[in-house]
Design an enzyme around this catalytic site. Sequence first.
Site, PDB file in Angstrom:
ATOM      1  N   GLU A 233       0.881  -1.171   0.000  1.00 12.06           N
ATOM      2  CA  GLU A 233       0.000   0.000   0.000  1.00 12.06           C
ATOM      3  C   GLU A 233       0.915   1.217   0.000  1.00 12.06           C
ATOM      4  OE1 GLU A 233      -3.163  -0.022  -0.287  1.00 12.06           O
ATOM      5  OE2 GLU A 233      -3.888  -1.955   0.423  1.00 12.06           O
ATOM      6  N   CYS A 267      -2.331   9.233   2.493  1.00  9.64           N
ATOM      7  CA  CYS A 267      -2.022   8.732   1.146  1.00  9.64           C
ATOM      8  C   CYS A 267      -3.143   9.072   0.172  1.00  9.64           C
ATOM      9  CB  CYS A 267      -1.777   7.234   1.190  1.00  9.64           C
ATOM     10  SG  CYS A 267      -3.118   6.371   2.019  1.00  9.64           S
TER      11      CYS A 267
HETATM   12  P1  NAD Z   1       8.710   4.636   4.341  1.00  8.40           P
HETATM   13  O1  NAD Z   1       8.688   3.851   3.078  1.00  8.40           O
HETATM   14  O2  NAD Z   1       9.824   5.578   4.580  1.00  8.40           O
HETATM   15  O3  NAD Z   1       8.690   3.653   5.616  1.00  8.40           O
HETATM   16  C1  NAD Z   1       7.647   2.719   5.812  1.00  8.40           C
HETATM   17  C2  NAD Z   1       8.158   1.606   6.716  1.00  8.40           C
HETATM   18  O4  NAD Z   1       9.126   0.820   6.025  1.00  8.40           O
HETATM   19  C3  NAD Z   1       8.842   2.093   7.990  1.00  8.40           C
HETATM   20  O5  NAD Z   1       8.439   1.281   9.060  1.00  8.40           O
HETATM   21  C4  NAD Z   1      10.322   1.879   7.674  1.00  8.40           C
HETATM   22  O6  NAD Z   1      11.136   1.703   8.810  1.00  8.40           O
HETATM   23  C5  NAD Z   1      10.253   0.604   6.856  1.00  8.40           C
HETATM   24  N1  NAD Z   1      11.410   0.345   5.982  1.00  8.40           N
HETATM   25  C6  NAD Z   1      12.289   1.244   5.453  1.00  8.40           C
HETATM   26  N2  NAD Z   1      13.176   0.604   4.653  1.00  8.40           N
HETATM   27  C7  NAD Z   1      12.850  -0.710   4.673  1.00  8.40           C
HETATM   28  C8  NAD Z   1      13.396  -1.874   4.047  1.00  8.40           C
HETATM   29  N3  NAD Z   1      14.435  -1.809   3.220  1.00  8.40           N
HETATM   30  N4  NAD Z   1      12.794  -3.059   4.289  1.00  8.40           N
HETATM   31  C9  NAD Z   1      11.714  -3.154   5.092  1.00  8.40           C
HETATM   32  N5  NAD Z   1      11.169  -2.075   5.724  1.00  8.40           N
HETATM   33  C10 NAD Z   1      11.722  -0.868   5.506  1.00  8.40           C
HETATM   34  O7  NAD Z   1       7.298   5.378   4.393  1.00  8.40           O
HETATM   35  P2  NAD Z   1       6.805   6.464   5.461  1.00  8.40           P
HETATM   36  O8  NAD Z   1       7.514   7.755   5.208  1.00  8.40           O
HETATM   37  O9  NAD Z   1       6.838   5.878   6.813  1.00  8.40           O
HETATM   38  O10 NAD Z   1       5.268   6.612   5.056  1.00  8.40           O
HETATM   39  C11 NAD Z   1       4.787   7.570   4.164  1.00  8.40           C
HETATM   40  C12 NAD Z   1       4.382   6.917   2.868  1.00  8.40           C
HETATM   41  O11 NAD Z   1       3.402   5.901   3.134  1.00  8.40           O
HETATM   42  C13 NAD Z   1       3.731   7.879   1.903  1.00  8.40           C
HETATM   43  O12 NAD Z   1       4.239   7.670   0.612  1.00  8.40           O
HETATM   44  C14 NAD Z   1       2.256   7.482   1.951  1.00  8.40           C
HETATM   45  O13 NAD Z   1       1.535   7.792   0.785  1.00  8.40           O
HETATM   46  C15 NAD Z   1       2.351   6.022   2.184  1.00  8.40           C
HETATM   47  N6  NAD Z   1       1.099   5.500   2.742  1.00  8.40           N
HETATM   48  C16 NAD Z   1       0.313   4.729   1.963  1.00  8.40           C
HETATM   49  C17 NAD Z   1      -0.905   4.270   2.442  1.00  8.40           C
HETATM   50  C18 NAD Z   1      -1.814   3.414   1.603  1.00  8.40           C
HETATM   51  O14 NAD Z   1      -2.777   2.886   2.144  1.00  8.40           O
HETATM   52  N7  NAD Z   1      -1.559   3.256   0.320  1.00  8.40           N
HETATM   53  C19 NAD Z   1      -1.296   4.605   3.732  1.00  8.40           C
HETATM   54  C20 NAD Z   1      -0.445   5.391   4.510  1.00  8.40           C
HETATM   55  C21 NAD Z   1       0.750   5.842   4.004  1.00  8.40           C
END
Ligand code: NAD
Length: 506
Positions: A233, A267
Site C-alpha cells: 500500500e 495517502c
Molecule cells: P517509508 O517507506 O519511509 O517507511 C515505511 C516503513 O518501512 C517504515 O516502518 C520503515 O522503517 C520501513 N522500511 C524502510 N526501509 C525498509 C526496508 N528496506 N525493508 C523493510 N522495511 C523498511 O514510508 P513512510 O515515510 O513511513 O510513510 C509515508 C508513505 O506511506 C507515503 O508515501 C504514503 O503515501 C504512504 N502511505 C500509503 C498508504 C496506503 O494505504 N496506500 C497509507 C499510509 C501511508
Amino acid sequence: MPETHIEVCSPATGEPIGSVAIANAEDVAAAAARARAAQVEWGARTLEERCAVLRQVKNVIIERTDDICDLLSKEQGKPKVEAMVHEVINLVDLIHYFTSQADRILSPEPIALHLLKHRASYLHWKPRGLIGIIGPWNFPFNICNGPAVTALIGGNAVIVKPSEFTPMVQDLAREIFIAGGVPEDLFQVVHGYGETGSAVIDNVDMIEFTGSVVTGKKVAARCGERLIPCVTELGGKAPALVLADANIDRTAGALTWGGFANCGQVCASVERVLVHKSVLPALLDKLVPKVAALKPGNTQEDDTVQIGPLNNRRQRDIVQSRVEDAVAKGARVLVGGNIIEGPGNFFEPTLLADVTADMDIMSQETFGPVLPIMVMDDEDSMIAEANRSHLGLLAYVFSANTGRARQIAERIEAGTVMVNDVLSTHGMPETPWGGVKESGVGHTHGDDSLRHMCQQRHVNYDRLPPMRREPYWYPYGPNLYGLFKRVMGVLLGSGIANKLRWLTGR
Ligand code: NAD
C-alpha cells in the site's frame, strides 16, 4: 557502536518523549520463533473462538480510547478528534465488521464444475502462519493494526514493525491486544529502521507493507526472493476533478478537509485540484477563507487546533521544497506558503493557484498541508491530467450529475474514485483499499483481504460413485486420440453445423 535505541521526539516541540530498543536480526528471528510457536494453538482454535477474542480486544480499545488518542497526538502530532475518528473508530469498526462477517467470508466455497459433472470442488482457507506488518507514521495505530486483526482472525501470528517515527503507539496497541485475550507470544512488535524491516521479511510467510514507493519496491523485491506474498500500500497523488456543475459549497468543504486533514499526511489526500475554468472564481471565493481559517498548533495543548505539525523534519523539508519549486515556476500563493518558525515541524496551511503540470507539486507526492489548484478547459483534459500520474490510489469527482460523474470516475486510473466526497472509504472496511500503477499491489479491507491472510486450498472429490477408471487414464487405445478430438469439437466448439460435422467425423 551500533545504535541501540530510537529516541522519539515530539513533532510539536522537538523535545524527547520516549525511547524504544532497536531489534537486530537475531532479536527479530527470536520474536518470530516465539510467534510461530504460539500460532500452533491459536490456529487450532475455531474461527468463532478467535473472533470472540478480537471482540474483547475491540472493547479494550474503546475503554482505552483516551490513552490512544493522547499518545497519537503526542507522538504523531494529530488532533485528538482525528485520532479518534480516523484511527480508533476506524479500527473498532473494522474489528466489528470482520468478526461479524468472518464466518461467511471464510466458510468453504463450492465451485460448480462446468464440464466434469461427476466431480465437485470447493475452496477452504488455512492460516498462512506468521504475517509481517511494516507500517508508516501517518496513521500508525490504524494501519499497523487493521491487518493485524484480519491476520489474527485468519489464524495467524503477527510481527509488527512500526515506523521509527511513531513506535510507542504500537507498544500500547500490543498491550491492548494482550489485555483483550490475544496470547502474548502471538503478537510481536519489533522496533527499528529499514534493517529491522528487512529482518521481518526474512522470517515471515507474508508481508503487509504500507509506506513509500521507494521502500515498497525494495520490500517487494525481497519478498520475491523468498517467494512469499506481499501486499504493498504505497503513495498517492489523488486528483479532485471539479466539474462545471459542481456544488461549490460542498466541494470547497470537501477539498479543505481532504487536503488538510492529518496535516495533509494522508495517502488519499487531495493533492491536485483540477477545476473547470467556469467555476474557478466561485471555488476560490469559498476556498481562500476556509483555508485561511484553519488553525495550526500543538494538539497536546489545544483541542481546537485543526492542523498539527508535520510528523518529522524530513517531511517538512519535502513540503517546503514542493512549494518553493511551484512558486519558482510561477504559482501564486493565496494562503500560507511558509514554514512556521520554532522548534516543531509546522508548515502553514497553503493554497496555491496558477499551478501548471511542469511543477513538482503536480507530479510528486507532497504529503503535507498544501492544496494546488490547476485550471482546466474541459473534462477530457481533466481526465488526461488526472491519469498523467505514476500513482493511482484515490481520485475524486465533484458534480451535481452523479451519473455523469460515475462515467468520468470509471475513466480515471485509481484504485478507488469517490464522487462528491473525499478520504472516507478507508472507514468502510467492506470496500477494498488499494492502488493501481505505482500506488501498490493488492488490497487491505474488503472481504478478499481477510481471505488473502490465509492460504486458499482446493479440494476436488467425486460426487457420483466413482467409475472404475477415467477415460483419459492408461491404457491409450488406438482410437482414443480421434475420440477426444470429436468430443472436444462437440462439447467445446461453436456452431451447430460445426458440432454435427465433428460428431459425424465428416
Ligand atoms: P517509508 O517507506 O519511509 O517507511 C515505511 C516503513 O518501512 C517504515 O516502518 C520503515 O522503517 C520501513 N522500511 C524502510 N526501509 C525498509 C526496508 N528496506 N525493508 C523493510 N522495511 C523498511 O514510508 P513512510 O515515510 O513511513 O510513510 C509515508 C508513505 O506511506 C507515503 O508515501 C504514503 O503515501 C504512504 N502511505 C500509503 C498508504 C496506503 O494505504 N496506500 C497509507 C499510509 C501511508
